[in-house]
Design an enzyme around this catalytic site. Structure first.
Site, PDB file in Angstrom:
ATOM      1  N   HIS A  36       0.856  -1.147   0.279  1.00 12.62           N
ATOM      2  CA  HIS A  36       0.021  -0.044  -0.008  1.00 12.62           C
ATOM      3  C   HIS A  36       0.749   1.112   0.095  1.00 12.62           C
ATOM      4  CE1 HIS A  36      -2.520  -3.438   1.887  1.00 12.62           C
ATOM      5  NE2 HIS A  36      -3.280  -2.914   1.122  1.00 12.62           N
ATOM      6  N   HIS A  42      -4.057   3.043  -3.573  1.00 11.82           N
ATOM      7  CA  HIS A  42      -4.305   2.527  -2.121  1.00 11.82           C
ATOM      8  C   HIS A  42      -3.479   1.103  -1.886  1.00 11.82           C
ATOM      9  CE1 HIS A  42      -6.141   1.406   1.625  1.00 11.82           C
ATOM     10  NE2 HIS A  42      -6.094  -0.015   0.966  1.00 11.82           N
ATOM     11  N   GLU A  66     -18.125  -3.604  24.708  1.00 12.02           N
ATOM     12  CA  GLU A  66     -17.213  -4.705  24.839  1.00 12.02           C
ATOM     13  C   GLU A  66     -16.002  -4.705  24.024  1.00 12.02           C
ATOM     14  OE1 GLU A  66     -21.475  -5.893  25.848  1.00 12.02           O
ATOM     15  OE2 GLU A  66     -20.477  -4.776  23.991  1.00 12.02           O
ATOM     16  N   HIS A 114     -28.591 -15.094  25.063  1.00 12.61           N
ATOM     17  CA  HIS A 114     -27.394 -15.012  25.866  1.00 12.61           C
ATOM     18  C   HIS A 114     -26.573 -16.107  26.291  1.00 12.61           C
ATOM     19  CE1 HIS A 114     -29.116 -11.052  26.070  1.00 12.61           C
ATOM     20  NE2 HIS A 114     -28.270 -10.608  27.120  1.00 12.61           N
TER      21      HIS A 114
END
Length: 657
Positions: free
Chosen positions: A27, A258, A405, A467
């Site tokens: 890149h 890129h 999280e 869950h």
């Protein structure tokens, strides 16, 4: 310095483009576009001494846009970091080279963090900046006073984790965090306007950052912005408007620069365009000399810092925590706790057992920094020794990460990488899915991060299948260099924590129950039986062992109950507790065979999927567990409904007798 800014930046541009061209992979656009800003940062602001890359009070530099790795490798080579030779630059992306396609922590000094998965770098940097504030509060400005700098791209700011990171850093007022955004309007598919229209300055400002925008190719403007950012009490975003592939006459400003080499013709024209008439990989002496001078300019500051450390009353504790060594006698406190659990015959849920041993450990180990993603009362991670960390008080030892999280995991990586702290953080096991990108990097970077993962099965009951993790254990066990611990009682929980803290070259997951479990380890021993990953909890009686029952966590009690039935029927049956497969697999063959039993019938029971268990029970062995998602009901009813019972373990054995 004799060399001009333009020449020093061009050294980065063309080392990067030449390395990509030689590898025929990489890149070039981002290093060419950010070469000016990076030159300003490394030559005028970044506090470092290239000859001593591990100086504890150095500024940290994180290349969040890790695909532009040649920018970092060029900087390390030019400023004189040990080991980053021109041959390493030439061997970019080749097997065994320090110059991997994306920066890999541990490959070479000066690579502070593994980046490439976008958004991870900027979030890990939040953890580094947080660790700096925590250490500063403990040891003072004389020993800890440094900045964390980030170069991030458009992709980093699109990733969801960046929103968590920006919000958290702003909330905590991490004023020594400075992000330079490579604002080049280009992503892989084309212009960023096809996919994002956010006002990034307004977004960061809304989260409590100070923001400014500059021409990323104007060295004086970049320097002025960094100088101003260093003077603020809030984290800083500097939007550097750049041209991707700067200097390539036909390709600059386009997505074609890129992720692909420029091509020989375009590269030759770029040399002419930017006034760099030098052969590939050649840096003129005056330019190299100016860069090496920049790499050494921090030496006097480092020497002065070493003098302050030598005379500081907290020198020993500072050096101990930075090294990662644990204090003498810490295991004595673990053994005393184990004995208490045995003496009192506690029947705690293992999440509570974890919390109880954490109370002991956080008192013995002041470097432990806890936290949770808004589940403190459920995951039992806060102890009497860990007051909350707040935006105005960094003396605490407990992070309220909020419902973030993924950021929690990456921030813990940053704290571990910074050094001086052992981070642990809690959430429900099922939400490992939300943290997986950062958990994987914990393993890849070999960082001591402990994930407290509770509510580990259908045993959580009424919250239901959203869950209840059934596949998550298998996912985590599949991850290299990640130790999964699933203790069956309070004694095993203490032993697993001890092993995790002793494991300095990788992360651990503490997989813990919501529901209470009976104590299985009823006789105290200082020996850590869990350290071998699996062991015979109860041997077969009445002749040679015929059956081996294997289990983890809350299902060990089912194996014990099944053993009682089988023994009563005259079938010699052993129960093996296997809290950590990874540790068991590391034992020698003789030990493993002695535990599993030669030629025995083997049946495993675990409230998860079978995947992985065949390595121990063999394909013809039995398995009692889950083969579907769970359901919403009281835990006891769910175990009956899904057939995870001692009776079914007994039947699986009898089917094979």
């Amino acid at each position: 310095m004799g060399a001009s800014h333009q020449d020093m930046a061009n050294a980065i541009r063309f080392l990067s483009a030449d390395a990509v061209q030689r590898a025929n992979s990489g890149h070039p656009g981002m290093p060419m576009g950010m070469a000016d800003a990076a030159t300003v940062l490394y030559t005028k602001f970044l506090k470092f001494d290239a000859a001593h890359p591990d100086w504890a009070d150095r500024d940290r530099f994180v290349l969040s846009a890790g695909h532009g790795s040649m920018l970092l490798y060029s900087l390390l080579h030019l400023s004189g970091y040990p080991g980053m030779t021109i041959d390493e630059v030439k061997n970019f992306r080749q097997l065994g080279a320090k110059t991997a396609g994306h920066p890999e922590y541990g490959h070479a000094p000066g690579i502070e963090v593994t980046t490439g998965p976008l958004g991870q770098g900027i979030t890990t940097a939040v953890g580094m900046a947080l660790a700096e504030r925590l250490a500063n509060q403990r040891f003072g400005d004389a020993l800890v006073d440094h900045h964390t700098y980030v170069i991030a791209g458009d992709g980093c700011l699109m990733e969801g984790i960046s929103h968590e990171a920006v919000s958290l850093a702003g909330h905590l007022n991490l004023g020594k965090l400075i992000v330079l955004w490579d604002d080049n309007d280009i992503c892989i598919d084309g212009g960023t306007d096809m996919t994002v229209g956010d006002d990034q300055l307004a977004r960061f400002s809304a989260s409590g950052w100070d923001v400014t925008a500059v021409d990323g190719h104007d060295a004086d403007a970049v320097a002025g912005a960094i100088e101003a950012a260093k003077g603020t009490a809030t984290p800083s975003l500097i939007a550097c408007k750049t041209v991707i592939g700067r200097g390539a006459p036909n390709k600059e400003g386009t997505s074609s620069t890129h992720g692909a080499p420029l091509g020989d013709d375009e590269l030759a024209q770029a040399r002419e365009n930017m006034g760099w008439p030098h052969d590939p990989f050649v840096v003129p002496d005056d330019v190299m000399s100016a860069w090496r001078e920049a790499g050494a300019r921090g030496a006097a500051e480092r020497t002065a810092w070493e003098g302050r450390l030598a005379g500081d009353a907290s020198k020993a504790e500072f050096e101990r925590t930075v090294s990662g060594d644990l204090p003498a006698g810490w295991m004595d406190t673990v053994n005393a706790h184990k004995k208490r659990c045995t003496d009192e015959q506690v029947g705690w849920a293992t999440r509570k057992a974890s919390g109880e041993v954490l109370s002991v450990l956080t008192e013995a180990l002041p470097e432990m920094i806890g936290g949770s993603a808004d589940l403190t009362g459920s995951v039992n991670t806060k102890t009497p020794n860990t007051d909350a960390i707040t935006p105005t008080d960094f003396s605490g030892r407990y992070m309220h990460y909020g419902v973030r999280e993924h950021a929690m995991a990456a921030v813990m990586n940053g704290m571990a990488l910074h050094g001086g702290f052992i981070p642990y953080g809690g959430t429900f096991l099922v939400f490992a899915d939300y943290m997986k990108g950062a958990m994987r990097l914990s393993s890849l970077m070999e960082q001591r991060v402990v994930y407290v993962l509770t509510h580990d099965s259908i045993g959580l009951g009424e919250d239901g299948p959203t869950h209840q993790p059934v596949e998550t254990l298998a996912m985590l066990r599949a991850q290299p260099n990640f130790k999964v611990f699933r203790p069956c009682d309070a004694v095993e929980a203490a032993e697993c924590w001890a092993v995790a803290l002793d494991n300095t070259d990788g992360p651990s997951g503490m997989v813990l129950t919501r529901q209470g479990v009976p104590l299985q380890r009823t006789t105290h021993t200082d020996e850590n039986l869990c350290a071998k990953g699996g062991y015979v909890l109860a041997e077969g009686e009445g002749g040679e062992r015929k059956v081996t029952l294997l289990a983890t966590g809350s299902e060990v009690q089912l194996a014990i109950a099944a053993r009682d039935t089988l023994q009563a029927d005259g079938v010699s049956t052993a129960v093996v507790s296997m809290p950590c497969w990874e540790l068991f697999d590391a034992q020698d063959d003789a030990y493993r065979q002695s535990v599993l039993g030669q030629g025995t019938i083997r049946v495993a029971v675990e409230a998860g999927v079978r995947m992985g268990w065949d390595a121990y029970v063999r394909p013809h062995g039995g398995f009692i567990g889950m083969s579907s998602f769970g359901a919403s009901a009281p835990a006891g009813q769910l175990y009956e409904h899904f057939g995870i019972t001692a009776e079914n373990v007994v039947q699986a054995v009898k089917d094979r007798l």
